[in-house]
Design an enzyme around this catalytic site. Sequence first.
Site, PDB file in Angstrom:
ATOM      1  N   ARG A 129       0.819  -1.235   0.000  1.00  0.00           N
ATOM      2  CA  ARG A 129       0.000   0.000   0.000  1.00  0.00           C
ATOM      3  C   ARG A 129       0.846   1.276   0.000  1.00  0.00           C
ATOM      4  NH1 ARG A 129      -2.720  -3.177   3.787  1.00  0.00           N
ATOM      5  NH2 ARG A 129      -4.581  -4.127   2.917  1.00  0.00           N
ATOM      6  N   LYS A 151       3.826  11.679 -10.260  1.00  0.00           N
ATOM      7  CA  LYS A 151       2.975  10.887 -11.153  1.00  0.00           C
ATOM      8  C   LYS A 151       3.713   9.601 -11.470  1.00  0.00           C
ATOM      9  CE  LYS A 151       0.045  14.085 -13.729  1.00  0.00           C
ATOM     10  NZ  LYS A 151      -0.274  14.604 -15.074  1.00  0.00           N
ATOM     11  N   GLU A 193      10.812  19.080 -23.258  1.00  0.00           N
ATOM     12  CA  GLU A 193      10.068  19.254 -22.005  1.00  0.00           C
ATOM     13  C   GLU A 193      10.611  20.450 -21.218  1.00  0.00           C
ATOM     14  OE1 GLU A 193       7.304  17.729 -21.229  1.00  0.00           O
ATOM     15  OE2 GLU A 193       7.336  15.620 -21.818  1.00  0.00           O
ATOM     16  N   LYS A 235       8.159  23.143 -12.033  1.00  0.00           N
ATOM     17  CA  LYS A 235       7.345  21.949 -11.782  1.00  0.00           C
ATOM     18  C   LYS A 235       6.976  21.879 -10.300  1.00  0.00           C
ATOM     19  CE  LYS A 235       6.034  17.510 -12.877  1.00  0.00           C
ATOM     20  NZ  LYS A 235       6.137  16.346 -13.710  1.00  0.00           N
ATOM     21  N   GLU A 245      -3.794  17.492 -10.068  1.00  0.00           N
ATOM     22  CA  GLU A 245      -4.203  17.973 -11.391  1.00  0.00           C
ATOM     23  C   GLU A 245      -5.702  18.278 -11.487  1.00  0.00           C
ATOM     24  OE1 GLU A 245      -2.111  16.135 -14.754  1.00  0.00           O
ATOM     25  OE2 GLU A 245      -3.893  16.530 -15.958  1.00  0.00           O
ATOM     26  N   ARG A 249      -1.989  22.203 -12.887  1.00  0.00           N
ATOM     27  CA  ARG A 249      -1.046  21.139 -13.275  1.00  0.00           C
ATOM     28  C   ARG A 249      -1.313  20.664 -14.705  1.00  0.00           C
ATOM     29  NH1 ARG A 249       1.586  16.152  -9.812  1.00  0.00           N
ATOM     30  NH2 ARG A 249       2.892  15.435 -11.518  1.00  0.00           N
ATOM     31  N   ASN A 253       0.621  19.497 -19.447  1.00  0.00           N
ATOM     32  CA  ASN A 253       0.260  18.620 -20.569  1.00  0.00           C
ATOM     33  C   ASN A 253       0.194  19.381 -21.892  1.00  0.00           C
ATOM     34  OD1 ASN A 253      -0.009  16.394 -18.834  1.00  0.00           O
ATOM     35  ND2 ASN A 253      -2.038  17.105 -18.231  1.00  0.00           N
ATOM     36  N   HIS A 256       0.653  17.564 -25.068  1.00  0.00           N
ATOM     37  CA  HIS A 256       0.690  16.134 -24.768  1.00  0.00           C
ATOM     38  C   HIS A 256      -0.480  15.348 -25.347  1.00  0.00           C
ATOM     39  CE1 HIS A 256       4.035  17.217 -22.299  1.00  0.00           C
ATOM     40  NE2 HIS A 256       4.169  16.015 -21.795  1.00  0.00           N
ATOM     41  N   HIS A 260       0.765  12.387 -27.256  1.00  0.00           N
ATOM     42  CA  HIS A 260       0.488  10.983 -26.912  1.00  0.00           C
ATOM     43  C   HIS A 260      -0.093  10.237 -28.103  1.00  0.00           C
ATOM     44  CE1 HIS A 260       0.320  11.770 -22.272  1.00  0.00           C
ATOM     45  NE2 HIS A 260       1.543  11.528 -22.705  1.00  0.00           N
ATOM     46  N   HIS A 273       9.088  10.076 -26.608  1.00  0.00           N
ATOM     47  CA  HIS A 273       8.052  10.866 -25.933  1.00  0.00           C
ATOM     48  C   HIS A 273       8.299  12.372 -26.130  1.00  0.00           C
ATOM     49  CE1 HIS A 273       5.125  12.002 -22.869  1.00  0.00           C
ATOM     50  NE2 HIS A 273       6.054  12.785 -22.346  1.00  0.00           N
TER      51      HIS A 273
HETATM   52  P1  NAD Z   1      13.503   6.249 -21.019  1.00  0.00           P
HETATM   53  O1  NAD Z   1      13.367   6.096 -19.568  1.00  0.00           O
HETATM   54  O2  NAD Z   1      13.000   5.150 -21.879  1.00  0.00           O
HETATM   55  O3  NAD Z   1      15.027   6.511 -21.362  1.00  0.00           O
HETATM   56  C1  NAD Z   1      15.385   6.659 -22.704  1.00  0.00           C
HETATM   57  C2  NAD Z   1      16.489   5.693 -23.132  1.00  0.00           C
HETATM   58  O4  NAD Z   1      17.716   6.206 -22.677  1.00  0.00           O
HETATM   59  C3  NAD Z   1      16.377   4.287 -22.586  1.00  0.00           C
HETATM   60  O5  NAD Z   1      16.769   3.387 -23.590  1.00  0.00           O
HETATM   61  C4  NAD Z   1      17.402   4.256 -21.445  1.00  0.00           C
HETATM   62  O6  NAD Z   1      17.941   2.986 -21.236  1.00  0.00           O
HETATM   63  C5  NAD Z   1      18.429   5.235 -21.940  1.00  0.00           C
HETATM   64  N1  NAD Z   1      19.142   5.970 -20.919  1.00  0.00           N
HETATM   65  C6  NAD Z   1      18.631   6.523 -19.788  1.00  0.00           C
HETATM   66  N2  NAD Z   1      19.567   7.240 -19.157  1.00  0.00           N
HETATM   67  C7  NAD Z   1      20.699   7.119 -19.891  1.00  0.00           C
HETATM   68  C8  NAD Z   1      22.012   7.645 -19.768  1.00  0.00           C
HETATM   69  N3  NAD Z   1      22.316   8.496 -18.772  1.00  0.00           N
HETATM   70  N4  NAD Z   1      22.920   7.314 -20.693  1.00  0.00           N
HETATM   71  C9  NAD Z   1      22.583   6.505 -21.767  1.00  0.00           C
HETATM   72  N5  NAD Z   1      21.362   5.992 -21.943  1.00  0.00           N
HETATM   73  C10 NAD Z   1      20.437   6.316 -21.021  1.00  0.00           C
HETATM   74  O7  NAD Z   1      12.791   7.573 -21.569  1.00  0.00           O
HETATM   75  P2  NAD Z   1      12.558   9.044 -20.972  1.00  0.00           P
HETATM   76  O8  NAD Z   1      12.462   9.906 -22.159  1.00  0.00           O
HETATM   77  O9  NAD Z   1      13.516   9.394 -19.900  1.00  0.00           O
HETATM   78  O10 NAD Z   1      11.131   8.924 -20.293  1.00  0.00           O
HETATM   79  C11 NAD Z   1       9.975   8.732 -21.052  1.00  0.00           C
HETATM   80  C12 NAD Z   1       8.908   8.226 -20.122  1.00  0.00           C
HETATM   81  O11 NAD Z   1       8.648   9.203 -19.121  1.00  0.00           O
HETATM   82  C13 NAD Z   1       7.590   7.970 -20.830  1.00  0.00           C
HETATM   83  O12 NAD Z   1       7.074   6.722 -20.416  1.00  0.00           O
HETATM   84  C14 NAD Z   1       6.692   9.090 -20.314  1.00  0.00           C
HETATM   85  O13 NAD Z   1       5.332   8.726 -20.261  1.00  0.00           O
HETATM   86  C15 NAD Z   1       7.251   9.319 -18.944  1.00  0.00           C
HETATM   87  N6  NAD Z   1       6.980  10.649 -18.390  1.00  0.00           N
HETATM   88  C16 NAD Z   1       6.475  10.717 -17.133  1.00  0.00           C
HETATM   89  C17 NAD Z   1       6.234  11.942 -16.561  1.00  0.00           C
HETATM   90  C18 NAD Z   1       5.735  12.016 -15.146  1.00  0.00           C
HETATM   91  O14 NAD Z   1       5.394  13.110 -14.695  1.00  0.00           O
HETATM   92  N7  NAD Z   1       5.707  10.931 -14.420  1.00  0.00           N
HETATM   93  C19 NAD Z   1       6.523  13.113 -17.256  1.00  0.00           C
HETATM   94  C20 NAD Z   1       7.060  13.009 -18.540  1.00  0.00           C
HETATM   95  C21 NAD Z   1       7.285  11.770 -19.103  1.00  0.00           C
HETATM   96  N1  GLY Z   2       4.347  15.677 -16.799  1.00  0.00           N
HETATM   97  C1  GLY Z   2       3.016  16.032 -16.418  1.00  0.00           C
HETATM   98  C2  GLY Z   2       2.842  16.156 -14.942  1.00  0.00           C
HETATM   99  O1  GLY Z   2       3.708  15.838 -14.174  1.00  0.00           O
HETATM  100  O2  GLY Z   2       1.808  16.571 -14.523  1.00  0.00           O
END
Ligand code: NAD
Ligand code: GLY
Length: 367
Positions: A129, A151, A193, A235, A245, A249, A253, A256, A260, A273
Amino acid sequence: MPNSPFHRSLSVPRELVVELGNRRYPIRIGRGLLADPGWAAMLGTRRRVLLTDATVDRLHGGVVRAALGIDDAAAFIVGPGESAKSIETASQAWSWLAEQRVGRDGVVVALGGGVVGDLAGFVAATWMRGIDFIQLPTTLLAMVDSSVGGKTAINLPAGKNLVGAFHQPIAVEADLATLDTLPSREFAAGLAETLKYGAIVDPPFFEWIEASTGELLARDETALAAAVHASCAHKAAIVARDERETGDRAWLNFGHTFGHAIEAAGGFRDLLHGESVAIGMLLAARLSARLGLAADADAERLGRTLEGLGLPTAVPTSMDPDDLLARMRLDKKSLGGRMRLVLWRGIGRAEVIDGVAEAEILAVLRG
Ligand code: NAD
Ligand code: GLY
């Protein structure tokens, strides 16, 4: 203007605090943070487990294991890429936590990009939990966005991030040294971003990014630290006033709902992304101009800045606008069949607009 988080980021130490009522957590930004065992000291003798992906583990896992004082047995490694944000991987992680006998006082340490952060955060949010977790972002996108704000989510075949929880980390440690190994396409995706904060709330930050494109692309440390700090400050401020949100917040997006749809239409393989969000932000700006909310010139300026940062700005010709619109309807930000979008009234002035006519959206998707 002098009060904008961007201006403060030029003069203050690179440390912030996210304040959420009686909860708070630090964000530290700097080079070599992970090699300094200081960050792990906050855990005392608590049980700690690492969740990371295979690529990041190979590059940066050793430093983190040493700081945490753990060996391979205490690490859960997923395959790199979006496919790790699945119920199957989450289920394997839960089973692994059970085998490891991680209890309520355990801490999950998420080392990686947004995929690892979202997955590890979701696993921590649901294990017993909810147990604590720490974010160690290693992509620029994770540093400026996904590691902050709580998130967490996994994807379903029906859509992205459909199952998740709001679960704040207990700390975020953004070590700029990890970006040295990040491929340029991933780096540029993070810049999208970053620019988003300028686009939605901070015109001086937008201008600074325009003027600092060369330094940012060269990964100049001062520029990077300022960009990450300003983004996290924005942020943190937005999340502090609207954690769940229900209001502001949603500005985060911007681009987005378009993004998406584009990301999903590309099977989560063709475009990253951040790249999809870059195209989506430009479409949102063009739609704003079409609806008379903002000047065309602002959309053009956004397009030029994104291109300068090495980002795509056009919907791939292989994608069908009608299919993209159908995907946008499924986006969880649409209400009662009417499209609800984050648009803008110009650079730095995001606004949520309800009931946008689908014909206008389609016209923009058709270009
Ligand atoms: P990712 O986590 O897939 O990383 C991208 C690639 O880079 C992967 O192949 C990883 O292995 C590699 N990598 C990571 N760090 C590295 C480094 N220092 N050196 C070499 N390679 C490295 O992608 P991302 O763009 O970081 O994240 C995208 C995800 O984040 C999506 O799923 C998206 O929905 C999510 N997201 C979440 C939020 C949130 O608020 N929670 C906000 C924006 C995006
Ligand atoms: N990346 C969108 C949020 O954190 O709300």
